[in-house]
Design a protein around this motif. Structure first.
Motif, PDB file in Angstrom:
ATOM      1  N   ALA A   1     -50.046  35.210 -35.302  1.00 25.27           N
ATOM      2  CA  ALA A   1     -50.881  36.189 -36.010  1.00 25.27           C
ATOM      3  C   ALA A   1     -51.400  35.608 -37.322  1.00 25.27           C
ATOM      4  N   LEU A   2     -50.565  34.840 -37.998  1.00 24.60           N
ATOM      5  CA  LEU A   2     -50.999  34.184 -39.236  1.00 24.60           C
ATOM      6  C   LEU A   2     -52.169  33.237 -38.975  1.00 24.60           C
ATOM      7  N   ARG A   3     -52.048  32.464 -37.894  1.00 21.18           N
ATOM      8  CA  ARG A   3     -53.130  31.524 -37.574  1.00 21.18           C
ATOM      9  C   ARG A   3     -54.393  32.265 -37.165  1.00 21.18           C
ATOM     10  N   ALA A   4     -54.224  33.380 -36.465  1.00 20.27           N
ATOM     11  CA  ALA A   4     -55.386  34.125 -35.964  1.00 20.27           C
ATOM     12  C   ALA A   4     -56.078  34.915 -37.067  1.00 20.27           C
TER      13      ALA A   4
ATOM     14  N   ASP B   1     -42.134  48.360 -42.041  1.00 18.57           N
ATOM     15  CA  ASP B   1     -42.812  49.360 -41.218  1.00 18.57           C
ATOM     16  C   ASP B   1     -44.074  49.865 -41.930  1.00 18.57           C
ATOM     17  N   GLU B   2     -43.994  50.004 -43.268  1.00 23.52           N
ATOM     18  CA  GLU B   2     -45.186  50.390 -44.033  1.00 23.52           C
ATOM     19  C   GLU B   2     -46.244  49.294 -43.967  1.00 23.52           C
ATOM     20  N   LEU B   3     -45.804  48.036 -44.059  1.00 21.48           N
ATOM     21  CA  LEU B   3     -46.749  46.915 -43.937  1.00 21.48           C
ATOM     22  C   LEU B   3     -47.454  46.948 -42.592  1.00 21.48           C
ATOM     23  N   HIS B   4     -46.724  47.329 -41.556  1.00 23.14           N
ATOM     24  CA  HIS B   4     -47.310  47.386 -40.214  1.00 23.14           C
ATOM     25  C   HIS B   4     -48.461  48.403 -40.157  1.00 23.14           C
ATOM     26  N   THR B   5     -48.311  49.522 -40.860  1.00 22.40           N
ATOM     27  CA  THR B   5     -49.394  50.522 -40.849  1.00 22.40           C
ATOM     28  C   THR B   5     -50.613  49.998 -41.600  1.00 22.40           C
ATOM     29  N   ARG B   6     -50.403  49.133 -42.601  1.00 21.13           N
ATOM     30  CA  ARG B   6     -51.531  48.588 -43.366  1.00 21.13           C
ATOM     31  C   ARG B   6     -52.158  47.374 -42.682  1.00 21.13           C
ATOM     32  N   TYR B   7     -51.343  46.598 -41.995  1.00 18.69           N
ATOM     33  CA  TYR B   7     -51.814  45.369 -41.332  1.00 18.69           C
ATOM     34  C   TYR B   7     -51.295  45.364 -39.895  1.00 18.69           C
ATOM     35  N   PRO B   8     -51.848  46.186 -39.027  1.00 19.82           N
ATOM     36  CA  PRO B   8     -51.260  46.372 -37.690  1.00 19.82           C
ATOM     37  C   PRO B   8     -51.325  45.143 -36.790  1.00 19.82           C
ATOM     38  N   GLY B   9     -52.130  44.162 -37.132  1.00 20.55           N
ATOM     39  CA  GLY B   9     -52.275  43.008 -36.246  1.00 20.55           C
ATOM     40  C   GLY B   9     -51.180  41.971 -36.340  1.00 20.55           C
ATOM     41  N   TYR B  10     -50.201  42.179 -37.214  1.00 24.30           N
ATOM     42  CA  TYR B  10     -49.216  41.119 -37.468  1.00 24.30           C
ATOM     43  C   TYR B  10     -47.847  41.378 -36.839  1.00 24.30           C
ATOM     44  N   GLY B  11     -47.586  42.594 -36.406  1.00 22.72           N
ATOM     45  CA  GLY B  11     -46.288  42.888 -35.785  1.00 22.72           C
ATOM     46  C   GLY B  11     -45.134  43.004 -36.763  1.00 22.72           C
ATOM     47  N   PHE B  12     -45.434  43.406 -38.005  1.00 22.05           N
ATOM     48  CA  PHE B  12     -44.370  43.513 -39.008  1.00 22.05           C
ATOM     49  C   PHE B  12     -43.265  44.488 -38.591  1.00 22.05           C
ATOM     50  N   ASP B  13     -43.607  45.476 -37.781  1.00 22.28           N
ATOM     51  CA  ASP B  13     -42.588  46.453 -37.348  1.00 22.28           C
ATOM     52  C   ASP B  13     -41.561  45.809 -36.425  1.00 22.28           C
ATOM     53  N   ARG B  14     -41.922  44.695 -35.798  1.00 25.99           N
ATOM     54  CA  ARG B  14     -41.002  44.031 -34.869  1.00 25.99           C
ATOM     55  C   ARG B  14     -40.247  42.875 -35.525  1.00 25.99           C
ATOM     56  N   HIS B  15     -40.974  41.936 -36.129  1.00 22.21           N
ATOM     57  CA  HIS B  15     -40.283  40.738 -36.653  1.00 22.21           C
ATOM     58  C   HIS B  15     -39.851  40.887 -38.111  1.00 22.21           C
TER      59      HIS B  15
ATOM     60  N   SER C   1     -45.837  30.432 -51.364  1.00 21.43           N
ATOM     61  CA  SER C   1     -45.006  29.253 -51.604  1.00 21.43           C
ATOM     62  C   SER C   1     -44.179  28.850 -50.387  1.00 21.43           C
ATOM     63  N   PHE C   2     -44.188  29.664 -49.321  1.00 23.20           N
ATOM     64  CA  PHE C   2     -43.418  29.329 -48.127  1.00 23.20           C
ATOM     65  C   PHE C   2     -44.260  28.444 -47.215  1.00 23.20           C
ATOM     66  N   ALA C   3     -43.633  27.383 -46.684  1.00 24.79           N
ATOM     67  CA  ALA C   3     -44.360  26.332 -45.961  1.00 24.79           C
ATOM     68  C   ALA C   3     -45.236  26.856 -44.818  1.00 24.79           C
ATOM     69  N   PRO C   4     -44.766  27.737 -43.929  1.00 31.76           N
ATOM     70  CA  PRO C   4     -45.639  28.185 -42.833  1.00 31.76           C
ATOM     71  C   PRO C   4     -46.886  28.919 -43.328  1.00 31.76           C
ATOM     72  N   VAL C   5     -46.753  29.666 -44.417  1.00 30.69           N
ATOM     73  CA  VAL C   5     -47.912  30.375 -44.974  1.00 30.69           C
ATOM     74  C   VAL C   5     -48.852  29.372 -45.635  1.00 30.69           C
ATOM     75  N   ALA C   6     -48.284  28.450 -46.403  1.00 35.88           N
ATOM     76  CA  ALA C   6     -49.096  27.426 -47.058  1.00 35.88           C
ATOM     77  C   ALA C   6     -49.850  26.587 -46.034  1.00 35.88           C
ATOM     78  N   ALA C   7     -49.215  26.320 -44.886  1.00 34.25           N
ATOM     79  CA  ALA C   7     -49.861  25.504 -43.851  1.00 34.25           C
ATOM     80  C   ALA C   7     -51.070  26.244 -43.281  1.00 34.25           C
ATOM     81  N   VAL C   8     -50.948  27.560 -43.059  1.00 27.65           N
ATOM     82  CA  VAL C   8     -52.072  28.337 -42.543  1.00 27.65           C
ATOM     83  C   VAL C   8     -53.197  28.368 -43.571  1.00 27.65           C
ATOM     84  N   LEU C   9     -52.835  28.612 -44.829  1.00 29.07           N
ATOM     85  CA  LEU C   9     -53.865  28.672 -45.878  1.00 29.07           C
ATOM     86  C   LEU C   9     -54.556  27.330 -46.039  1.00 29.07           C
ATOM     87  N   GLY C  10     -53.772  26.248 -45.902  1.00 26.28           N
ATOM     88  CA  GLY C  10     -54.352  24.926 -46.040  1.00 26.28           C
ATOM     89  C   GLY C  10     -55.293  24.580 -44.902  1.00 26.28           C
TER      90      GLY C  10
END
Length: 214
Positions: free
Chosen positions: A189-192, A164-178, A202-211
């Motif tokens: 949201a990661l792709r956008a 919930d704190e992350l959501h206030t810092r990065y509101p575009g990602y929906g951290f309060d929900r997922h 080190s997690f594959a979905p994050v690495a794929a977006v960064l790549g």
């Protein structure tokens, strides 16, 4: 065997109930984690020693409880448990050690933070952290052992509040929900927007977006 000495109330003395020189009994701590499968934020572990004289009705695996029920039980755990310790391993530690190593590290920290040293530690799952006392891994322990259920609730509530704190810092990602898990909305949201500093590289979905980012 001789009858244990009793208080005038008729209840056995604590020393009679918990003979400290007998390794088969003593304080038992339950340990569980939250956030192991999330794509962001720390992994959180909790260790709880319940007080048998102050039972907490309704303890169960945190995953089967509503958020509101978890919050109420968390308050009851803090009020009635003999002690409760919550600890974390950071995103940097997760990326450096891998998620299993970081989870076991968070569990070690949670047990070390207990105000009272347990004789036995019961850990949810099938892997044990290295601990200075006897420990046992219990598969599906969060549904079988009250102290592990309490630890699962303490870890989950703590981590949900961090999200919930992350959501206030990065509101575009929906951290309060997922809560950081790899839902379709989170991956979109990661792709956008790209990865935040709180995402696990080190997690594959994050690495794929960064790549994929130029």
């Amino acid at each position: 065997p001789p009858m244990p000495s009793r208080h005038s109330s008729g209840k056995p003395l604590e020393q009679a109930k918990l003979p400290w020189d007998d390794p088969s009994s003593g304080l038992v701590a339950g340990v569980d984690e939250a956030g192991r499968g999330s794509l962001c934020g720390p992994v959180v572990a909790a260790a709880v020693i319940l007080d048998p004289r102050r039972p907490i009705p309704g303890l169960a695996d945190s995953k089967v409880l509503s958020a509101r029920r978890r919050e109420l039980l968390y308050d009851a755990i803090l009020a009635r448990a003999l002690c409760c310790s919550v600890a974390q391993a950071s995103v940097e530690e997760i990326d450096r050690l891998n998620i299993l190593g970081a989870t076991l590290l968070a569990m070690q920290r949670a047990v070390a933070g207990l105000r009272l040293p347990p004789k036995l530690v019961l850990v949810d799952g099938n892997r044990l952290p290295v601990l200075p006392m006897r420990a046992q891994a219990i598969v599906k322990g969060d549904a079988k052992v009250a102290a592990i259920s309490a630890a699962s609730i303490a870890a989950k509530v703590t981590r949900d509040r961090l999200c919930d704190e992350l959501h206030t810092r990065y509101p575009g990602y929906g951290f309060d929900r997922h809560k950081g898990y790899g839902t379709q909305a989170h991956l979109a949201a990661l792709r956008a927007h790209g990865a935040t500093p709180e995402h696990r590289r080190s997690f594959a979905p994050v690495a794929a977006v960064l790549g994929a980012q130029p």
